[in-house]
Write a protein that holds these residues in place. Sequence first.
Motif, PDB file in Angstrom:
ATOM      1  N   ARG A  27      -7.377  -3.685   8.607  1.00  0.00           N
ATOM      2  CA  ARG A  27      -7.979  -3.278   7.345  1.00  0.00           C
ATOM      3  C   ARG A  27      -6.997  -3.191   6.153  1.00  0.00           C
ATOM      4  NH1 ARG A  27     -12.089  -5.517   7.856  1.00  0.00           N
ATOM      5  NH2 ARG A  27     -13.930  -4.569   8.820  1.00  0.00           N
ATOM      6  N   PHE A  28      -5.890  -2.547   6.234  1.00  0.00           N
ATOM      7  CA  PHE A  28      -4.991  -2.297   5.108  1.00  0.00           C
ATOM      8  C   PHE A  28      -3.640  -2.979   5.362  1.00  0.00           C
ATOM      9  CE2 PHE A  28      -3.187  -0.692   1.496  1.00  0.00           C
ATOM     10  CZ  PHE A  28      -2.562   0.558   1.525  1.00  0.00           C
ATOM     11  N   GLY A  29      -3.242  -3.842   4.404  1.00  0.00           N
ATOM     12  CA  GLY A  29      -1.995  -4.586   4.554  1.00  0.00           C
ATOM     13  C   GLY A  29      -1.131  -4.514   3.318  1.00  0.00           C
ATOM     14  N   GLN A  30       0.163  -4.768   3.502  1.00  0.00           N
ATOM     15  CA  GLN A  30       1.121  -4.846   2.383  1.00  0.00           C
ATOM     16  C   GLN A  30       1.474  -6.311   2.152  1.00  0.00           C
ATOM     17  OE1 GLN A  30       5.184  -3.674   3.210  1.00  0.00           O
ATOM     18  NE2 GLN A  30       5.498  -2.932   1.115  1.00  0.00           N
ATOM     19  N   PHE A  31       1.231  -6.785   0.928  1.00  0.00           N
ATOM     20  CA  PHE A  31       1.637  -8.133   0.519  1.00  0.00           C
ATOM     21  C   PHE A  31       3.036  -7.948  -0.073  1.00  0.00           C
ATOM     22  CE2 PHE A  31       0.892 -12.402   0.121  1.00  0.00           C
ATOM     23  CZ  PHE A  31      -0.196 -12.862  -0.592  1.00  0.00           C
ATOM     24  N   ILE A  32       3.960  -8.877   0.208  1.00  0.00           N
ATOM     25  CA  ILE A  32       5.265  -8.833  -0.446  1.00  0.00           C
ATOM     26  C   ILE A  32       5.566 -10.208  -1.026  1.00  0.00           C
ATOM     27  CG2 ILE A  32       7.749  -8.500  -0.183  1.00  0.00           C
ATOM     28  CD1 ILE A  32       7.206  -6.524   2.043  1.00  0.00           C
ATOM     29  N   HIS A  33       5.760 -10.260  -2.353  1.00  0.00           N
ATOM     30  CA  HIS A  33       6.162 -11.482  -3.041  1.00  0.00           C
ATOM     31  C   HIS A  33       7.642 -11.346  -3.397  1.00  0.00           C
ATOM     32  CE1 HIS A  33       1.966 -12.624  -3.391  1.00  0.00           C
ATOM     33  NE2 HIS A  33       2.343 -13.752  -3.946  1.00  0.00           N
ATOM     34  N   ALA A 274      -9.219  -9.201   0.416  1.00  0.00           N
ATOM     35  CA  ALA A 274      -8.932  -9.236  -1.025  1.00  0.00           C
ATOM     36  C   ALA A 274      -7.460  -8.892  -1.201  1.00  0.00           C
ATOM     37  CB  ALA A 274      -9.802  -8.215  -1.757  1.00  0.00           C
ATOM     38  N   CYS A 275      -6.768  -9.646  -2.077  1.00  0.00           N
ATOM     39  CA  CYS A 275      -5.372  -9.294  -2.361  1.00  0.00           C
ATOM     40  C   CYS A 275      -5.302  -8.767  -3.793  1.00  0.00           C
ATOM     41  CB  CYS A 275      -4.441 -10.483  -2.160  1.00  0.00           C
ATOM     42  SG  CYS A 275      -4.807 -11.966  -3.078  1.00  0.00           S
ATOM     43  N   MET A 276      -4.412  -7.778  -4.018  1.00  0.00           N
ATOM     44  CA  MET A 276      -4.439  -7.037  -5.275  1.00  0.00           C
ATOM     45  C   MET A 276      -3.027  -6.748  -5.787  1.00  0.00           C
ATOM     46  SD  MET A 276      -6.481  -5.794  -7.503  1.00  0.00           S
ATOM     47  CE  MET A 276      -8.046  -5.970  -6.606  1.00  0.00           C
ATOM     48  N   THR A 277      -2.848  -6.877  -7.120  1.00  0.00           N
ATOM     49  CA  THR A 277      -1.565  -6.532  -7.745  1.00  0.00           C
ATOM     50  C   THR A 277      -1.627  -5.101  -8.259  1.00  0.00           C
ATOM     51  OG1 THR A 277      -2.484  -7.411  -9.797  1.00  0.00           O
ATOM     52  CG2 THR A 277      -1.031  -8.864  -8.525  1.00  0.00           C
ATOM     53  N   ILE A 278      -0.445  -4.481  -8.403  1.00  0.00           N
ATOM     54  CA  ILE A 278      -0.390  -3.143  -8.984  1.00  0.00           C
ATOM     55  C   ILE A 278      -0.483  -3.241 -10.514  1.00  0.00           C
ATOM     56  CG2 ILE A 278       1.056  -1.076  -9.253  1.00  0.00           C
ATOM     57  CD1 ILE A 278       2.093  -1.587  -6.385  1.00  0.00           C
ATOM     58  N   PRO A 279       0.337  -4.089 -11.172  1.00  0.00           N
ATOM     59  CA  PRO A 279       0.077  -4.325 -12.605  1.00  0.00           C
ATOM     60  C   PRO A 279      -1.148  -5.233 -12.732  1.00  0.00           C
ATOM     61  CG  PRO A 279       2.339  -4.945 -12.012  1.00  0.00           C
ATOM     62  CD  PRO A 279       1.562  -4.786 -10.752  1.00  0.00           C
ATOM     63  N   GLU A 280      -1.528  -5.594 -13.972  1.00  0.00           N
ATOM     64  CA  GLU A 280      -2.712  -6.432 -14.150  1.00  0.00           C
ATOM     65  C   GLU A 280      -2.546  -7.761 -13.412  1.00  0.00           C
ATOM     66  OE1 GLU A 280      -5.380  -5.193 -15.193  1.00  0.00           O
ATOM     67  OE2 GLU A 280      -6.344  -7.100 -14.671  1.00  0.00           O
ATOM     68  N   ASN A 281      -1.361  -8.400 -13.615  1.00  0.00           N
ATOM     69  CA  ASN A 281      -1.188  -9.723 -13.006  1.00  0.00           C
ATOM     70  C   ASN A 281       0.284 -10.042 -12.807  1.00  0.00           C
ATOM     71  OD1 ASN A 281      -1.453 -12.275 -12.002  1.00  0.00           O
ATOM     72  ND2 ASN A 281      -2.041 -13.235 -13.945  1.00  0.00           N
ATOM     73  N   GLN A 282       0.932  -9.312 -11.899  1.00  0.00           N
ATOM     74  CA  GLN A 282       2.322  -9.588 -11.542  1.00  0.00           C
ATOM     75  C   GLN A 282       2.411  -9.555 -10.029  1.00  0.00           C
ATOM     76  OE1 GLN A 282       4.623 -10.510 -13.554  1.00  0.00           O
ATOM     77  NE2 GLN A 282       3.570 -10.018 -15.485  1.00  0.00           N
ATOM     78  N   TRP A 283       2.752 -10.721  -9.419  1.00  0.00           N
ATOM     79  CA  TRP A 283       2.948 -10.718  -7.958  1.00  0.00           C
ATOM     80  C   TRP A 283       4.431 -10.576  -7.661  1.00  0.00           C
ATOM     81  CZ3 TRP A 283      -1.350 -10.424  -4.933  1.00  0.00           C
ATOM     82  CH2 TRP A 283      -2.560 -10.791  -5.528  1.00  0.00           C
ATOM     83  N   MET A 310     -17.163  -2.780   2.702  1.00  0.00           N
ATOM     84  CA  MET A 310     -17.881  -4.074   2.717  1.00  0.00           C
ATOM     85  C   MET A 310     -17.348  -4.971   3.831  1.00  0.00           C
ATOM     86  SD  MET A 310     -18.388  -4.854  -1.321  1.00  0.00           S
ATOM     87  CE  MET A 310     -19.725  -6.034  -1.035  1.00  0.00           C
ATOM     88  N   GLY A 311     -16.611  -4.371   4.784  1.00  0.00           N
ATOM     89  CA  GLY A 311     -16.157  -5.138   5.954  1.00  0.00           C
ATOM     90  C   GLY A 311     -15.012  -6.075   5.686  1.00  0.00           C
ATOM     91  N   GLY A 312     -14.171  -5.752   4.678  1.00  0.00           N
ATOM     92  CA  GLY A 312     -13.040  -6.621   4.348  1.00  0.00           C
ATOM     93  C   GLY A 312     -11.705  -5.939   4.540  1.00  0.00           C
ATOM     94  N   ASN A 313     -10.643  -6.755   4.463  1.00  0.00           N
ATOM     95  CA  ASN A 313      -9.260  -6.245   4.505  1.00  0.00           C
ATOM     96  C   ASN A 313      -8.699  -6.200   3.090  1.00  0.00           C
ATOM     97  OD1 ASN A 313      -9.563  -6.339   7.258  1.00  0.00           O
ATOM     98  ND2 ASN A 313      -7.691  -7.512   7.641  1.00  0.00           N
ATOM     99  N   PHE A 314      -7.853  -5.200   2.829  1.00  0.00           N
ATOM    100  CA  PHE A 314      -7.264  -5.015   1.501  1.00  0.00           C
ATOM    101  C   PHE A 314      -5.757  -5.212   1.599  1.00  0.00           C
ATOM    102  CE2 PHE A 314      -7.451  -3.791  -2.818  1.00  0.00           C
ATOM    103  CZ  PHE A 314      -6.441  -2.874  -3.105  1.00  0.00           C
ATOM    104  N   VAL A 347     -10.966   6.708   8.715  1.00  0.00           N
ATOM    105  CA  VAL A 347     -12.211   6.218   8.096  1.00  0.00           C
ATOM    106  C   VAL A 347     -11.971   4.831   7.489  1.00  0.00           C
ATOM    107  CG1 VAL A 347     -12.951   8.586   7.599  1.00  0.00           C
ATOM    108  CG2 VAL A 347     -11.951   7.213   5.762  1.00  0.00           C
ATOM    109  N   ILE A 348     -10.725   4.311   7.678  1.00  0.00           N
ATOM    110  CA  ILE A 348     -10.369   2.959   7.210  1.00  0.00           C
ATOM    111  C   ILE A 348     -10.078   2.060   8.418  1.00  0.00           C
ATOM    112  CG2 ILE A 348      -8.694   1.586   5.905  1.00  0.00           C
ATOM    113  CD1 ILE A 348     -10.432   3.360   4.087  1.00  0.00           C
ATOM    114  N   TRP A 349      -9.081   2.500   9.213  1.00  0.00           N
ATOM    115  CA  TRP A 349      -8.709   1.651  10.353  1.00  0.00           C
ATOM    116  C   TRP A 349      -9.878   1.501  11.308  1.00  0.00           C
ATOM    117  CZ3 TRP A 349      -4.659   5.907  10.615  1.00  0.00           C
ATOM    118  CH2 TRP A 349      -3.616   5.671   9.688  1.00  0.00           C
ATOM    119  N   ASP A 350     -10.104   0.252  11.765  1.00  0.00           N
ATOM    120  CA  ASP A 350     -11.140  -0.014  12.759  1.00  0.00           C
ATOM    121  C   ASP A 350     -12.534   0.393  12.272  1.00  0.00           C
ATOM    122  OD1 ASP A 350     -11.512   0.576  16.345  1.00  0.00           O
ATOM    123  OD2 ASP A 350     -11.767  -1.197  15.082  1.00  0.00           O
ATOM    124  N   CYS A 351     -12.689   0.458  10.928  1.00  0.00           N
ATOM    125  CA  CYS A 351     -14.001   0.780  10.372  1.00  0.00           C
ATOM    126  C   CYS A 351     -14.596  -0.435   9.678  1.00  0.00           C
ATOM    127  CB  CYS A 351     -13.898   1.942   9.379  1.00  0.00           C
ATOM    128  SG  CYS A 351     -13.686   3.530  10.205  1.00  0.00           S
TER     129      CYS A 351
END
Length: 451
Positions: A27-33, A274-283, A310-314, A347-351
């Motif tokens: 469910r919850f992952g860390q993206f690193i650029h 879904a992958c998400m940035t912390i600023p508006e648009n900086q990877w 909604m059954g997705g990973n973030f 309420v996140i993992w395995d949900c």
Amino acid sequence: RAIPLKYGAQYTGKRSDEAMNKWRSNRFGQFIHWGLYAIPGGVWNGKTYNYAAEFLKSSAHIPTPVWDSLMYQFNPVKFDAKAWAKMAKKMGVKYMTITTKHHEGFCLWPSEYTNFTVANSPYKKDIIKQLVEAYNAEGIDVNFYYSVLDWHHPDWRYDIKTPEDSVAMSRYLTFAYNQLKELATNYPTVKAFWFDGTWDNSVKLNGKWTYEVEKMLKEVRPGVIVNSRLRADDYGKRHKDSNGQLMGDYESGYERRLPDPVTDLAVTKWDWEACMTIPENQWGYHKDWSISHVKSPLELLEMLVHTTSMGGNFLLNFGPSGEGTFRPQELNIANTIGAWMSKYGNVIWDCDYAGMKKEDWGYYTKKKGSNQLNMVVFNVPVSGLLRVNTPKGMILEKAAFLDSKGVSLKVEEIAANQYLIHIPVKQYTSPQVIQVDYREGNAKGSYEKAK
Ligand SMILES: C[C@@H]1N[C@@H](c2cn(-c3ccccc3)nn2)[C@H](O)[C@@H]1O
């Protein structure tokens, strides 16, 4: 009638093997650029470029040889893979996706197919190996991001307009195939491949190559997971093939945006991330984060809960500096979300998606294979009454705040399949979690009998 395809979706429906079940439960992952772009950090010749820092080469029109010479400055003396992995563990992520090679073409592992790698930088050491070992040691799965688009490689083409383009691009695709086989072979604990940079015509015209890459990766590393961005079918259709079937193992079209919980419910039928940035648009690392909104920990936490509901990973992105450090805002986000996850991670993992109607107060999640319904409340109504509309036959029995030592909340049945849960109206500074027990069955709720 289905259109016959050789390079379309290889199967339909959600994978239910152990590897995919683990990917889904994470469910919850860390993206690193991380790459050479972290060195200039969006600033070139004293000018700050506001566009995404990993695009500085194109924003500032920097010639490839000039950009590539940044390799001789790459020496992240403060890089500590174990410290990064410990921060990630505390944040509550169960997987991490690292850019092995971004559009610039610089490789964070000592690839034998090019000299444009860490091995030829002052740093020298294999960054991918250190990250895989450190994160796996913390029980965190590691996935590889790989950009097919490659600004460095002389054979890369955006389109195929001449026979020469075709010859060059097929040389490039052989190079990329070899690099991917190298990654899947040399780092055997890799769990998934995150393809990017596949939107150009040169790739869309090579659906066969995308099919062969997926096939090769699954032969070299059985169970490995591939995102939908890699694939193009016989007609160049991407993500979903010409018959509308999802290619790859999960949909990866949500970049810096989430599906709407009311109008986009179709996503609950397949796996997605879904992958998400912390600023508006900086990877990649940008020196100046004052140029755009920087999302707060609670904003990002709501996105995580929204995604799970909604059954997705973030996949939340971090962009370490050229020295290998994270910024205070990133550390604060990791600690704040981590503190919440240490109490409510279950309420996140395995949900998954609970199949309930979206309500104003927040989001439902449901633990796989349980009768335990979670309500994560972000918007407390001034009435203190949380509306719950249940599917036919679901009868609510008990509700309690997860951290209140089981103090029950009043559950009022106001009509068939309609309930109100009463909560105290007061200032809450973080999302509240209510656990609801219910029973299934044709037993009529008390309201039904009264009628
Ligand atoms: C996951 C994200 N995908 C990369 C990207 C985004 N874009 C892009 C380019 C033009 C319009 C919209 C998106 N091109 N490459 C970003 O650099 C980051 O790696």
